[in-house]
Each structure stands twice: as C-alpha cells, then as structure tokens.
Design an enzyme around this catalytic site. Structure first.
Site, PDB file in Angstrom:
ATOM      1  CG  HIS A 172       3.242 -12.563 -16.468  1.00 36.56           C
ATOM      2  ND1 HIS A 172       4.526 -12.199 -16.770  1.00 36.56           N
ATOM      3  CD2 HIS A 172       2.534 -11.408 -16.411  1.00 36.56           C
ATOM      4  CE1 HIS A 172       4.611 -10.899 -16.883  1.00 36.56           C
ATOM      5  NE2 HIS A 172       3.411 -10.385 -16.669  1.00 36.56           N
ATOM      6  CG  ASP A 202       7.201 -14.483 -17.251  1.00 39.12           C
ATOM      7  OD1 ASP A 202       6.240 -15.219 -17.529  1.00 39.12           O
ATOM      8  OD2 ASP A 202       7.060 -13.304 -16.862  1.00 39.12           O
ATOM      9  CB  SER A 281       4.124  -7.795 -18.766  1.00 36.79           C
ATOM     10  OG  SER A 281       4.254  -7.440 -17.418  1.00 36.79           O
TER      11      SER A 281
END
Length: 329
Positions: A172, A202, A281
């Site tokens: 993402h 992801d 992230s």
C-alpha cells in the site's frame, strides 16, 4: 758385492741401538692434576667448619628471597568479583540490547516515498490501500521540489534484504504511485522499480537503480521460536520523522487484521505493542539481536485518528522472503 748402508730415522747410531737397554728407572711421579683431589680433600678436612659457615651465609639470602618473593594471587570471592564488575560498568556503561539492535539494523533501513503527478486527485482505491497499514496521511502532501511535476503522496519505510538493492516494503506504500524513490541511510537517493507484489500479505519487492558501495542487507530470522513476551523493535519513519525506533514486546501470534474498508484480510500476523504510526509501514520488526522477524504492516485503532493505541501487526518474514524468491529458513 758391498751393500749400501741403511739409515734409521733414529738420532742414535746403529751401534747405540745395539747396546742393551738401560735398567728400568723408578716409576715417574703422578702429574699435578692427579695429585690435586687429595690436596682438596685435605684442605676441606682442615677447614670443614669454615666451609659450612660460608655455605650457610651464601644460601641464606636465597632462602629469604624465596620466602618473601611474589606468590600466586589468592582466588577472588564472589563479592569481590561482583564489586569489580559494578565498578567497571559504572565507569563505562554497557550499551542496551535495544541500542545494539538498532545499530545493527539501521544500515539496512530505507525511506520510501511514492509520488503522484501534480494535479492528480487521489483515486479512492489509492486511499483505501493507504489507510489500513498506516502510510502517511494522503491529505498531508508536500511539494517534491527535487522532482518537478510530481508531488509526494505518502511516506513509508523499507528494509534491504539483498545487498544488490532489493528492498521489502508494504504494497500500500507504493501501489498506484507514478514514481517511487528510496533514500538510504548514507543519504543516497535513487528511483526504485517494482519487481514483485504479494497482495495477500500487503508486501512489495523493490529494486533501487543506484545503491551505496557499502550497502548492507538485513539479517532475517525465522519466527518459529518467536513467543509472546519476546522483546522487539519497530524501526521506520512515523509521520515522515526518522529514522525512529520504538521498543515493545510480541503481544500475540497468528492474528488476523481486516482493513477498515473490509477489502482485505491479512492472516498469520505478529501482534506487537512497540509504537508504530503512519510512515512505519514496510519497516522491519526486529529482535534484540537486530534480526528481522517481520514487516510492519498495520495498526489497529477503533477511532478515525489513525494513531497508535498499542496494537500493531507485522507480516512474518517467512512470507516476505518467500514472495521475494528467497530460500526458506
């Protein structure tokens, strides 16, 4: 016929040699060296007392030196050892386990930035990808002066897993970006291209176009012996600030996380309580040995503030390494 005479090498003539040998003389006296022992014995017998006194006087200093000389040190007691160790630590404190882990992993951490073309509106699917895993707020864009025609859409983190510039990050963070740039710890910036994506985890694998000469890859460790309560550290760029480190513990294993929009469910996650915020992230979750056991991918928050409340999730490194085409542990 008359014969020539034969001459001897002796100084005496033939006539002398014909004479009868002289009568044997008395035995010669023994040489002086042969007579010396008897003289020494007689001298020792006459001065026996004086010789003993001289020997005692010569040996006495040797005996005193041996008695008063250095002896092997006595073994230290436990209390003495403990006191010495405490003094040594007080003079030069030891680095904490977290500090050592940080020093080991930080050369492999990179800042990952995705860029959109100026004037592009963020598509709904881009926003959905960013929200669950904690990428930087898409509304907090900053102009990218070094890339004319582009503007920053979000900041994330990555970790080098192969020293040829192969980088793991969250999908993402980079999905939908027109351009991706990474910044290494020595300050080198480079464009990066997408090699592989793993939507079920992801995750994305990037390859930097330029790399530092001394680029170091992170050490990855299996999670088979990871247990709740083990200390871990999250390293990354929360809200673009960093690199930053936060320490906590493993809170649980084999967790599930469903994105707020319900588009995707991630399974087999590591739950941890080390502080992670938007921008973490794609960063590494490491042990106190500085070895990567997971990739930070999501935070849970029942509110819309998108800040850390104590529950973070990471994808186990086995899943990430398998998706990158690396051999299993």
């Amino acid at each position: 016929m008359k014969k020539a005479p034969l001459y001897s090498r002796s100084r005496r003539g033939v006539a002398a040699s014909a004479e009868p040998p002289p009568a044997p003389a008395s035995a010669p006296e023994a040489p002086a060296a042969a007579r010396r022992p008897s003289r020494l014995r007689s001298f020792a017998a006459r001065h026996e007392r004086a010789l003993w006194i001289a020997a005692v006087l010569l040996l006495l200093p040797v005996a005193l030196l041996w008695r008063n000389g250095p002896r092997p040190p006595a073994p230290l007691s436990f209390e003495q050892i403990d006191h010495l160790v405490r003094e040594s630590i007080a003079e030069k404190p030891l680095a904490s386990a977290a500090a050592r882990a940080y020093d080991k992993i930080i050369p492999s951490v990179v800042r990952v930035i995705g860029y959109d073309r100026e004037g592009d509106k963020p598509r709904p699917e881009r926003k959905a990808r960013r929200e669950p895993a904690g990428a930087e707020d898409p509304h907090a864009r900053r102009d990218a002066g070094e890339l004319p025609g582009f503007e920053e859409r979000g900041v994330g983190t990555g970790v080098v897993i192969v020293d040829n510039g192969t980088i793991l990050t969250n999908l993402h963070v980079v999905m939908g970006a027109e351009r991706v740039r990474v910044t290494f710890m020595d300050g080198l910036e480079s464009d990066a291209r997408l090699l592989t994506v793993m939507p079920e985890h992801d995750l994305a694998v990037l390859r930097a176009d330029k790399i530092p000469d001394d680029l170091a890859a992170a050490t990855m460790r299996s999670t088979t012996d990871l247990a709740p309560g083990d200390r871990v550290m999250a390293v990354g760029f929360p809200f673009g600030v960093g690199p930053s480190a936060s320490e906590g513990i493993v809170s649980g294993l084999k967790r599930e996380f469903r994105s707020p929009e319900g588009e995707r469910t991630l399974t087999n996650l590591i739950q941890f309580d080390a502080a992670a915020n938007p921008g973490n992230s794609g960063g590494p979750l490491v042990t106190m040995d500085g070895e990567v056991v997971g990739i930070v991918t999501a935070i849970m928050n029942p509110t819309r503030q998108r800040v850390f409340v104590g529950i973070g999730f990471a994808v186990p490194i086995e899943n990430a390494a398998a998706g990158a085409g690396m051999p299993p542990f």
